[in-house]
Design an enzyme around this catalytic site. Structure first.
Site, PDB file in Angstrom:
ATOM      1  N   GLU A 230       0.839  -1.209   0.000  1.00  0.00           N
ATOM      2  CA  GLU A 230       0.000   0.000   0.000  1.00  0.00           C
ATOM      3  C   GLU A 230       0.868   1.250   0.000  1.00  0.00           C
ATOM      4  OE1 GLU A 230      -2.540   1.566  -0.451  1.00  0.00           O
ATOM      5  OE2 GLU A 230      -4.356   0.629   0.299  1.00  0.00           O
ATOM      6  N   ASP A 231       0.301   2.326  -0.530  1.00  0.00           N
ATOM      7  CA  ASP A 231       1.007   3.604  -0.483  1.00  0.00           C
ATOM      8  C   ASP A 231       0.903   4.214   0.915  1.00  0.00           C
ATOM      9  OD1 ASP A 231      -1.744   4.022  -0.754  1.00  0.00           O
ATOM     10  OD2 ASP A 231      -1.553   5.622  -2.232  1.00  0.00           O
TER      11      ASP A 231
ATOM     12  N   ASP B  39      -4.160   5.358   6.368  1.00  0.00           N
ATOM     13  CA  ASP B  39      -4.627   6.580   7.029  1.00  0.00           C
ATOM     14  C   ASP B  39      -5.554   6.160   8.182  1.00  0.00           C
ATOM     15  OD1 ASP B  39      -5.484   9.122   7.604  1.00  0.00           O
ATOM     16  OD2 ASP B  39      -6.410   9.532   5.677  1.00  0.00           O
TER      17      ASP B  39
ATOM     18  N   PHE C 163      -2.155  16.064   4.911  1.00  0.00           N
ATOM     19  CA  PHE C 163      -2.339  15.498   3.580  1.00  0.00           C
ATOM     20  C   PHE C 163      -1.048  15.602   2.772  1.00  0.00           C
ATOM     21  CE2 PHE C 163      -3.846  15.221  -0.789  1.00  0.00           C
ATOM     22  CZ  PHE C 163      -4.649  14.097  -0.698  1.00  0.00           C
TER      23      PHE C 163
ATOM     24  N   ARG D 292       1.044  12.429  -8.744  1.00  0.00           N
ATOM     25  CA  ARG D 292       1.612  11.087  -8.557  1.00  0.00           C
ATOM     26  C   ARG D 292       3.034  10.975  -9.103  1.00  0.00           C
ATOM     27  NH1 ARG D 292      -2.631   7.758  -6.938  1.00  0.00           N
ATOM     28  NH2 ARG D 292      -4.668   8.174  -7.865  1.00  0.00           N
TER      29      ARG D 292
END
Ligand code: IMP
Ligand code: MG
Length: 180
Positions: A103-104, A107, A156, A169
């Site tokens: 996963e990136d 959260d 964020f 990205r």
């Protein structure tokens, strides 16, 4: 002042440099290789965000392995929707296999929780989590994340595969939003 970039309507500044990311990703890849040497793991990269991390991580892994790409239903804007997300695109049989989810970012952890529940129904030997980033301050569920590259604050971020409303990205570094 750190390097800044504008993505759509917001300004971001570098919080993790390309060099720092590369170094840490290589360490985690070495750890995975060491831990799973005899497991022939299947890496499950969660698109879209993990494509850059997965590419760097996999090239650092030096044991026999496979990779495939899946998707969870989407995330819009800068906060989680709270809806249950679904797994799309898994064609491989994971029964009895060691799976490493790539996963990136984790959260709230809700996406990962939904993904793990779906995977466990398919009878894998073991599922381990590799996440480039984790926001421990936002976690709403209990998750064991053996392969976390960086813990970050709740702000964020964009870059290195992560987007703000579809953009950003392609940035080589990771940037944190600058509040106006
Ligand atoms: P979670 O379900 O709250 O853990 O959210 C996970 C997903 O939200 C990630 O896979 C990202 O797509 C997205 N996300 C969460 N935080 C950020 C961020 O800071 N920047 C970009 N995307 C994010
Ligand atoms: Mg993601």
């Amino acid at each position: 002042m750190n390097k800044q970039v504008k993505v759509r309507d917001r300004v971001f500044e570098v919080s993790l440099s390309e060099e720092k990311i590369k170094e840490r990703v290589a360490q985690v890849a070495a750890q995975i290789s060491n831990d799973l040497r005899d497991e022939h793991p299947l890496f499950l990269a969660v698109l879209n965000g993990s494509f850059v991390f997965a590419a760097d991580l996999l090239r650092g892994v030096d044991i026999p392995c496979e990779i495939t790409f899946v998707r969870m239903s989407s995330y819009a804007g800068t906060t989680s929707t709270g809806k249950v997300k679904e797994l799309i695109g898994l064609k491989e049989d994971i029964k009895g296999r060691t799976v490493v989810v790539v996963e990136d970012i984790i959260d709230s952890g809700l996406t990962m929780k939904d993904l793990l529940a779906t995977l466990h129904e398919k009878g894998p030997k073991e599922v381990r989590i590799a996440s480039l980033l984790v926001k421990p301050g936002n976690l709403k569920v209990d998750l064991y994340i053996p392969y976390c590259c960086f813990n970050i604050p709740n702000d964020f971020i964009v870059g290195y595969g992560l987007d703000y409303d579809g953009e950003g990205r392609n940035l080589k570094d990771i940037y944190t939003v600058v509040e106006p």
